[in-house]
Design an enzyme around this catalytic site. Structure first.
Site, PDB file in Angstrom:
ATOM      1  N   HIS A 150       0.838  -1.208   0.000  1.00 22.38           N
ATOM      2  CA  HIS A 150       0.000   0.000   0.000  1.00 22.38           C
ATOM      3  C   HIS A 150       0.864   1.245   0.000  1.00 22.38           C
ATOM      4  CE1 HIS A 150      -3.950   2.033   0.827  1.00 22.38           C
ATOM      5  NE2 HIS A 150      -3.083   3.013   0.937  1.00 22.38           N
ATOM      6  N   HIS A 206       1.511   5.374  -2.154  1.00 22.98           N
ATOM      7  CA  HIS A 206       1.026   6.421  -3.083  1.00 22.98           C
ATOM      8  C   HIS A 206       2.235   7.042  -3.759  1.00 22.98           C
ATOM      9  CE1 HIS A 206      -3.230   6.476  -1.710  1.00 22.98           C
ATOM     10  NE2 HIS A 206      -2.672   5.945  -0.630  1.00 22.98           N
ATOM     11  N   GLN A 250      -9.547   8.961  -5.861  1.00 25.84           N
ATOM     12  CA  GLN A 250      -9.320   9.637  -4.572  1.00 25.84           C
ATOM     13  C   GLN A 250     -10.518  10.492  -4.117  1.00 25.84           C
ATOM     14  OE1 GLN A 250      -6.039  10.444  -2.348  1.00 25.84           O
ATOM     15  NE2 GLN A 250      -7.990  10.674  -1.296  1.00 25.84           N
ATOM     16  N   HIS A 259      -9.439   1.527  -0.345  1.00 26.69           N
ATOM     17  CA  HIS A 259      -9.280   2.344   0.862  1.00 26.69           C
ATOM     18  C   HIS A 259     -10.616   2.250   1.595  1.00 26.69           C
ATOM     19  CE1 HIS A 259      -5.732   4.045  -1.026  1.00 26.69           C
ATOM     20  NE2 HIS A 259      -5.494   4.797   0.034  1.00 26.69           N
ATOM     21  N   GLU A 279     -11.433   4.315   6.262  1.00 27.43           N
ATOM     22  CA  GLU A 279     -10.291   5.027   6.858  1.00 27.43           C
ATOM     23  C   GLU A 279     -10.848   6.231   7.615  1.00 27.43           C
ATOM     24  OE1 GLU A 279      -7.285   6.495   4.206  1.00 27.43           O
ATOM     25  OE2 GLU A 279      -5.884   6.903   5.830  1.00 27.43           O
ATOM     26  N   ASP A 303       2.077   3.244   2.917  1.00 32.04           N
ATOM     27  CA  ASP A 303       1.136   4.300   2.551  1.00 32.04           C
ATOM     28  C   ASP A 303       1.828   5.549   2.006  1.00 32.04           C
ATOM     29  OD1 ASP A 303      -1.357   5.364   2.117  1.00 32.04           O
ATOM     30  OD2 ASP A 303      -1.892   5.628   4.221  1.00 32.04           O
TER      31      ASP A 303
HETATM   32 FE   FE2 Z   1      -3.596   5.090   1.110  1.00 31.97          FE
END
Ligand code: FE2
Length: 424
Positions: free
Chosen positions: A56, A58, A151, A209, A212, A308
């Protein structure tokens, strides 16, 4: 005759063995290989592990800390706002450059497989263009798996659905989503139905995701498990973060965990990030932003550790070291029993590889010859020291070497750290 032999290392399971490599494959693992080799790495007393894996990340946002400014509140939502500005400011070349720098860091750390979520919100899809280029440019040493990640929402953003499909058509590997960020719970659930259907139609994996948030009523993971079973996607679906499970009622969780196990969901908590982003709306007691790791594992649910972020709108630190990730996870999840500490190491290697579906991974004959030699005697010591990387082998090639540190307690002929300090 081997191209490379890694000699005398201790494997994570405690065996001592020589590893013989021919081309890009592991050709032999024996207690003692007598054959000749083009190159030999002496690993006596050192831990030889399959490479680290991050399920995971970005990469489109990495190494952008402070652009256009830092995240003042430290919250997830301000991070999303900041990223919303940055993704339109950054050129493809800038994103590629930053990502390649990060990949250099990762390679030096023995982190050789990464699943990266790629934001598909802006219609220009520069993020996707950039990350596809990076995937191609690093393929000789890093397996980069890309997730189409809406996103700003699959429904909530104007072209959320269309852009996910466009990204998949461009070659992105995995279907992503963000149900807790849709306008309503109902939209979140509907997004999961649609996203899982897209994955089923195209034969792809799913990584969401999911929940969260600190809101205990964010229960999208329940829907994710349901859609996974309905569409026969068992074993191909991951829920990332799952932080709302931290705050859920125990009775509800006692129903939820068997549903997740039935669906063979994987869970990917991201301890470095969740510990700083979650609980920001609490006073005291202040909740920890981590899902129920040990409880899921006790149910047979596969749980890895993800990184992340590194130096981006959500996180101001980071080094591409999965030992840092596991170290934080070990603490926050209180995984301090020897078995649990060893499991934390397995989570950032074997378990994460299984989550990503890396079939040719591992220290076994026939697998891809990728490994890391660590300045530690065993997995727990590697965690304790965040051990240095003495050598990194990627697909049969030595791509990095590091210096031995002086922190270890177990090297024959060398005074132990404590004794040395007393002698000063
Ligand atoms: Fe993430």
């Amino acid at each position: 005759m081997f191209d490379l032999i890694v000699k005398g290392g201790t494997l994570p399971d405690g065996r001592v063995a020589d590893i013989g490599i021919v081309g890009e494959k592991i050709a032999a693992i024996e207690p003692a290989l007598e054959a000749q080799a083009g190159e030999v790495i002496i690993a006596t007393g050192d831990l030889v592990s399959p490479p680290f894996v991050d399920p995971h990340f970005h990469m489109d946002a990495t190494l952008s800390y402070g652009i256009p400014r830092v995240n003042g509140s430290g919250t997830l939502l301000e991070g999303i706002d900041l990223w919303g500005e940055l993704r339109d400011l950054a050129t493809v070349d800038e994103m590629v450059e930053r990502a390649l720098t990060y990949c250099d860091w990762a390679a030096a750390m023995g982190l050789l497989a990464i699943r990266s979520h790629v934001d598909t919100t802006p219609d220009h899809l520069n993020t996707v263009t950039a990350m596809l280029e990076v995937r191609e440019r690093v393929k000789d040493y890093i397996d980069l798996q890309l997730v189409a990640f809406p996103q700003d929402g699959f429904y909530r953003a104007p072209n959320g659905r269309e852009n996910v499909l466009r990204a998949l058509d461009m070659g992105v590997d995995v279907v992503g989503g963000i149900p807790h960020f849709e306008r309503t719970m109902a939209d979140g659930a509907a997004s999961l139905r649609d996203l899982c259907e897209i994955a089923a139609e195209r034969g792809l994996m799913v990584d969401i995701h999911c929940d969260e948030t600190d809101d205990p009523l964010s229960r999208h993971v329940e829907t994710l498990a349901y859609e996974t079973v309905r569409l026969g996607l068992q074993g191909r679906v991951a829920g990332s973060h799952l932080t709302s499970m931290h705050s859920m009622d125990n009775y509800y969780v006692s129903k939820l965990l068997p549903l997740m196990a039935e669906a063979e969901l994987s869970a990917i908590p991201n301890p470095l990030i969740n510990i700083v982003l979650q609980g920001r709306h609490d006073s005291f007691p202040k909740r920890r932003g981590l899902t129920r790791v040990k409880e899921m594992q006790a149910m047979g649910i596969r749980v890895g550790w993800g990184q992340d972020c590194v130096l981006d709108p959500w996180y101001s630190l980071g080094t591409a070291d999965m030992l840092d990730v596991a170290f934080m996870g070990l603490h926050v999840a209180q995984m301090t029993h020897p078995d649990e500490m060893a499991r934390c190491f397995t989570m950032v290697t074997e378990t994460n590889a299984a989550i990503m579906g890396l079939g040719d991974y591992g220290l076994r004959v026939g697998a891809t010859a990728s490994l890391v030699v660590l300045d530690a005697g065993n997995p727990t010591e590697a965690l304790r020291l965040r051990a240095g990387r003495l050598a990194v082998v990627a697909k049969g090639r030595v791509i990095a070497r590091g210096e031995r540190g002086d922190e270890r307690l177990d090297i024959p002929g060398r005074p132990a750290l404590v004794r040395r300090r007393l002698e000063r």
